[in-house]
Design a protein around this motif. Structure first.
Motif, PDB file in Angstrom:
ATOM      1  N   ASN A  82       0.860  -1.058  -0.030  1.00 46.06           N
ATOM      2  CA  ASN A  82      -0.034  -0.273   0.150  1.00 46.06           C
ATOM      3  C   ASN A  82       1.018   1.105  -0.073  1.00 46.06           C
ATOM      4  OD1 ASN A  82       1.050  -0.534   2.615  1.00 46.06           O
ATOM      5  ND2 ASN A  82      -0.903   0.655   3.414  1.00 46.06           N
ATOM      6  N   ALA A  85       2.102   1.414  -3.458  1.00 47.20           N
ATOM      7  CA  ALA A  85       0.836   2.092  -4.363  1.00 47.20           C
ATOM      8  C   ALA A  85       0.697   3.655  -4.123  1.00 47.20           C
ATOM      9  CB  ALA A  85      -0.568   1.352  -3.915  1.00 47.20           C
ATOM     10  N   ASP A  89       0.976   6.429  -6.868  1.00 44.72           N
ATOM     11  CA  ASP A  89       0.173   7.654  -7.254  1.00 44.72           C
ATOM     12  C   ASP A  89       0.729   9.113  -6.846  1.00 44.72           C
ATOM     13  OD1 ASP A  89      -1.874   5.826  -7.537  1.00 44.72           O
ATOM     14  OD2 ASP A  89      -2.654   5.587  -5.439  1.00 44.72           O
ATOM     15  N   ASP A 147      -3.765  -5.901  -4.045  1.00 42.50           N
ATOM     16  CA  ASP A 147      -4.798  -5.327  -5.137  1.00 42.50           C
ATOM     17  C   ASP A 147      -4.435  -3.778  -4.942  1.00 42.50           C
ATOM     18  OD1 ASP A 147      -5.753  -7.744  -5.457  1.00 42.50           O
ATOM     19  OD2 ASP A 147      -7.217  -7.638  -4.043  1.00 42.50           O
ATOM     20  N   LEU A 148      -4.211  -3.283  -3.917  1.00 42.86           N
ATOM     21  CA  LEU A 148      -4.036  -1.667  -3.914  1.00 42.86           C
ATOM     22  C   LEU A 148      -2.962  -1.275  -4.887  1.00 42.86           C
ATOM     23  CD1 LEU A 148      -4.544  -0.796  -0.437  1.00 42.86           C
ATOM     24  CD2 LEU A 148      -6.150  -0.360  -2.118  1.00 42.86           C
ATOM     25  N   GLN A 151      -4.106  -1.806  -8.605  1.00 45.24           N
ATOM     26  CA  GLN A 151      -4.688  -0.672  -8.809  1.00 45.24           C
ATOM     27  C   GLN A 151      -4.007   0.503  -9.474  1.00 45.24           C
ATOM     28  OE1 GLN A 151      -8.060  -1.406  -9.493  1.00 45.24           O
ATOM     29  NE2 GLN A 151      -8.333   0.668 -10.161  1.00 45.24           N
ATOM     30  N   SER A 152      -3.297   0.699  -8.606  1.00 49.30           N
ATOM     31  CA  SER A 152      -2.249   1.983  -8.794  1.00 49.30           C
ATOM     32  C   SER A 152      -1.457   1.973 -10.169  1.00 49.30           C
ATOM     33  CB  SER A 152      -1.293   2.352  -7.698  1.00 49.30           C
ATOM     34  OG  SER A 152      -0.100   1.336  -7.691  1.00 49.30           O
ATOM     35  N   LYS A 154      -2.458   0.227 -12.989  1.00 47.91           N
ATOM     36  CA  LYS A 154      -3.370   0.117 -14.245  1.00 47.91           C
ATOM     37  C   LYS A 154      -3.335   1.543 -14.871  1.00 47.91           C
ATOM     38  CE  LYS A 154      -6.616  -3.492 -12.757  1.00 47.91           C
ATOM     39  NZ  LYS A 154      -8.146  -3.794 -12.524  1.00 47.91           N
ATOM     40  N   GLU A 206      -1.210 -10.553 -10.590  1.00 46.22           N
ATOM     41  CA  GLU A 206      -2.281  -9.434 -10.964  1.00 46.22           C
ATOM     42  C   GLU A 206      -1.247  -8.226 -11.034  1.00 46.22           C
ATOM     43  OE1 GLU A 206      -2.188 -10.754  -6.243  1.00 46.22           O
ATOM     44  OE2 GLU A 206      -1.911 -11.671  -8.550  1.00 46.22           O
ATOM     45  N   ALA A 210      -1.331  -5.857 -14.566  1.00 46.72           N
ATOM     46  CA  ALA A 210      -1.833  -4.246 -14.542  1.00 46.72           C
ATOM     47  C   ALA A 210      -0.687  -3.396 -15.307  1.00 46.72           C
ATOM     48  CB  ALA A 210      -2.068  -4.091 -12.873  1.00 46.72           C
TER      49      ALA A 210
END
Length: 744
Positions: A82, A85, A89, A147-148, A151-152, A154, A206, A210
């Motif tokens: 995290n 991530a 971001d 997952d976090l 997601q960052s 993608k 994953e 991504a």
């Protein structure tokens, strides 16, 4: 003792020099392996790299450094996903970077959130606790750190890193590989020499799905024998497909180049070797391993470094990261991502990829194409043959100068090709060849030629001047002390009235006088390339034409005789100042066949000349006082040295000789004879013709005139006396014009 040719003389030295050339040629083509040459070539490469590196900071690429500061402030590595991530971001949303690459592997799942423990409780002790289940459902998305992180990644230009394994004992396959840059079947496999991977450690599926791409970051299979990273694989093969390195993957994203093309020699995939990769409009040269030389910009710090902790806290100035190409890596020693580079022992591995990205974008990657071997062979052959043929003819000083000039020229041309043509031409082999041939020639000259010179100096040094010994040393085999017969010229010089002079001086003064007399006389003889045979008290015996053959032996001997007389006149003031009596000398010179060599007994040998021609020379010296001249030469010497003007003195039959010999006094070079001397010579020649035709009365008048004109000339007095005697007692019609001497 015929002098042999230059090439025959130095054949051994030249042949051995050419052997050195052959050895290095065989090494260059790979038929002979000289390990030290590979090490020297690497060293030469490193030096050129260090000399020509820009040494500036490339601000386009920024390294987000997991440094000691970051570990201290954010905790030990690996960090929770995290947090990574959040960093992604911040980099894209806050700083608006262009491309992001991770020189980090995410092969294992992140369990640091404690979600697995909570899931166990939900299935165990708290299974029936609805409030707990509701809270867990609400918290679960925030605790799935992988997952976090995914997601960052993608829809962002992010390149992950992974590594291939080349250990056939282990063939592990962990994680998910990215799509190959060149799938199986899109190229001819046997025409690509890329390294083949046996296994891999890749990122979590994953995360890989991504991310935009991924590239391998392990370069260790191509590390050189000395442990230095000089090149990186751009493509490696796995299961028949080609995968790209981290730097190449990031460069493609930056340049928006969707594919990589293979460029073969001659432009055809049927060609033997792969030459380069085409990435967008950039040509990236590669070698047989599909590896590229790292275009190092400078020492570590050639790219902007920012602390990962500062990025997380958004403390980095915006202009540093805006639009930048960012690599996340580490310089912390404990994380073991340090490499040995050509210019630095501890070099951050992340900068290897930064250099490669910049090199691809700027087309600064140097290449070593196959034809460079041919160029190396030509240079080695030209340099080696030139030095092998020329160095033996040069003195040590000029040999050193030539070698330095050629080495400097080789370095200058090599650096020009390096910088202007981006080509790497081997340098060490040429420099080693120059040094080896130079050292060999100097050693050969010292241990072989100088030995021959020392031997010649020992044999002939007491006879001939040093400069002749040097000349003889060029062909030592042509000279020996063995007896042989040849035409030569001998000179005898004696001090007139030496007994009277010696009686008037003490031993010390006499010794000093003789030294002061013989030294300049010897210098004159040496200056005219004469060989001192011996000193016999006050007398000097010298000869020309041995041990060094000299077609001008007669000319040099006559000139030396005249210069000895001139030198004696120059000594008069010196002798007068010391209270010594003046000295007069007589010199006899004769040319003819003589035996020359080392002669004597088993107790003592001397390099000398013998024969009738030598004896005649001695007799001529004895006649100088009779004719009142300083120098007498024979008709044989006159015939061999026609560029001098001579005064005919007489035709004599000396003791021990059956046939008469004409004798002459040299007056000087014909071209330099003064008009008054020419006039006197013409008058005397006319009187001498009357003498030989037995016209005694007219001859008497002519010699009487000459006596009145030149009262100090003993020769004219001698002939005037003879003519009077012949008037009273004619010699007869069978007279041959000669005068016979009964004594020596």
């Amino acid at each position: 003792m015929k002098k042999i040719g230059f090439f025959r003389l130095h054949a051994a030295r030249m042949a051995l020099s050419l052997v050195l050339v052959l050895v290095l040629l065989l090494n260059a083509v790979g038929l002979l392996h000289l390990g030290f040459m590979a090490r020297l070539e690497n060293y030469a490469y490193d030096l050129r790299l260090q000399w020509t590196m820009p040494g500036t900071v490339d601000k386009r690429i920024v390294i987000v450094d997991v440094d000691e500061k970051s570990l201290e402030q954010q905790g030990h590595w690996p960090w929770p996903r995290n947090k990574l991530a959040h960093m992604v971001d911040v980099l894209f949303d806050t700083y608006q970077i262009d491309v992001l690459g991770f020189d980090v592997l995410f092969a294992e799942r992140d369990e640091s959130s404690g979600l697995s423990t909570l899931e166990s409780l939900a299935q165990g002790e708290l299974k029936a606790d609805q409030r707990f289940e509701a809270a867990l459902k609400r918290l679960r998305p925030a605790l799935r750190y992988d997952d976090l992180f995914a997601q960052s990644l993608k829809n962002r230009p992010v390149v992950l890193g992974y590594y291939f394994q080349h250990d056939k004992l282990g063939q592990r396959q962990v994680g998910l590989l990215p799509e190959p840059v060149l799938p199986q079947g899109s190229f001819v496999e046997h025409n690509v020499g890329a390294m083949k991977a046996d296994g891999f450690s890749a990122n979590l599926p994953e995360l890989q799905k991504a991310a935009a791409s991924a590239g391998f970051f392990n370069a260790s299979p191509l590390i050189d024998d000395d442990g230095v990273f000089r090149r990186i694989s751009l493509l490696q093969m796995h299961n028949g497909a080609l995968y790209e390195t981290l730097g190449l993957a990031m460069a493609r994203l930056v340049m928006r180049a969707p594919t990589v093309e293979l460029v073969y020699e001659g432009g055809s995939h049927n060609s033997v070797a792969l030459e380069a990769l085409r990435v967008g409009d950039k040509r990236v040269p590669v070698d047989a391993d599909v590896a590229a030389l790292v275009p190092y910009r400078g020492r570590q710090g050639s790219y902007v470094y920012v602390s990962a902790s500062d990025v997380l806290q958004a403390k980095v100035p915006a202009d540093v990261l805006r639009g930048a190409i960012v690599l996340v890596g580490t310089t912390a020693p404990g994380l073991l991502d340090l490499r040995t580079a050509p210019m630095q022992e501890a070099y951050a591995g992340v900068e290897l990829h930064a250099n490669m990205i910049a090199g691809i974008m700027d087309s600064t990657i140097k290449e070593r194409p196959a034809y460079v071997m041919g160029l190396e062979l030509v240079l080695l052959l030209f340099t080696g043959v030139l030095l092998a043929l020329v160095l033996p003819a040069l003195s040590p000083a000029y040999a050193t100068l030539l070698s330095l000039v050629m080495a400097s020229f080789a370095v200058a041309v090599n650096l020009w090709i390096w910088s202007a043509g981006q080509l790497i031409v081997p340098l060490a082999s040429g420099l080693v060849l120059i040094a080896a041939i130079f050292v060999f020639n100097m050693s050969y000259g010292f241990f072989v030629d100088s030995r021959a010179k020392r031997l010649l100096a020992r044999l002939f040094g007491q006879y001939v001047p040093p400069e002749l010994v040097d000349e003889m040393a060029q062909d030592p085999g042509a000279y020996s002390l063995a007896g042989e017969n040849r035409e030569m010229t001998v000179l005898f010089s004696d001090v007139r009235g030496f007994t009277t002079i010696s009686e008037g001086l003490g031993p010390t003064q006499l010794t000093e006088l003789m030294n002061d007399f013989l030294t300049p006389m010897t210098k004159v003889i040496h200056a005219h390339r004469g060989t001192i045979d011996k000193y016999i008290g006050d007398a000097i015996m010298a000869f020309w034409g041995a041990p060094l053959a000299d077609p001008q032996h007669a000319h040099r001997a006559v000139q030396a005789a005249m210069d000895m007389v001139a030198q004696l006149h120059a000594l008069e003031e010196h002798f007068k100042a010391k209270g010594w009596p003046s000295i007069q000398i007589g010199i006899g010179v004769n040319t003819g066949d003589m035996t020359v060599g080392n002669m004597g007994s088993e107790f003592r040998l001397a390099y000398t000349v013998m024969g009738d021609a030598v004896n005649l020379g001695s007799r001529l010296e004895g006649l100088t006082k009779t004719y009142g001249v300083s120098i007498i030469v024979s008709e044989f010497t006159r015939a061999a040295a026609m560029d001098f003007a001579y005064k005919e003195l007489d035709c004599v039959r000396v003791k021990g000789k059956e046939h008469p010999v004409k004798i002459y006094e040299p007056l000087g070079l014909m071209s330099e004879l003064a008009p008054e001397v020419r006039q006197e010579l013409a008058q005397y020649s006319a009187a001498l013709r009357l003498y030989h035709t037995q016209d005694w009365l007219v001859a008497a008048d002519e010699f009487a005139k000459l006596q009145r004109q030149y009262p100090d000339c003993e020769l004219y007095r001698l002939y005037a006396t003879r003519v009077v005697e012949f008037i009273a007692h004619p010699p007869g019609q069978d007279w041959d014009g000669s005068h016979t001497f009964k004594t020596k």
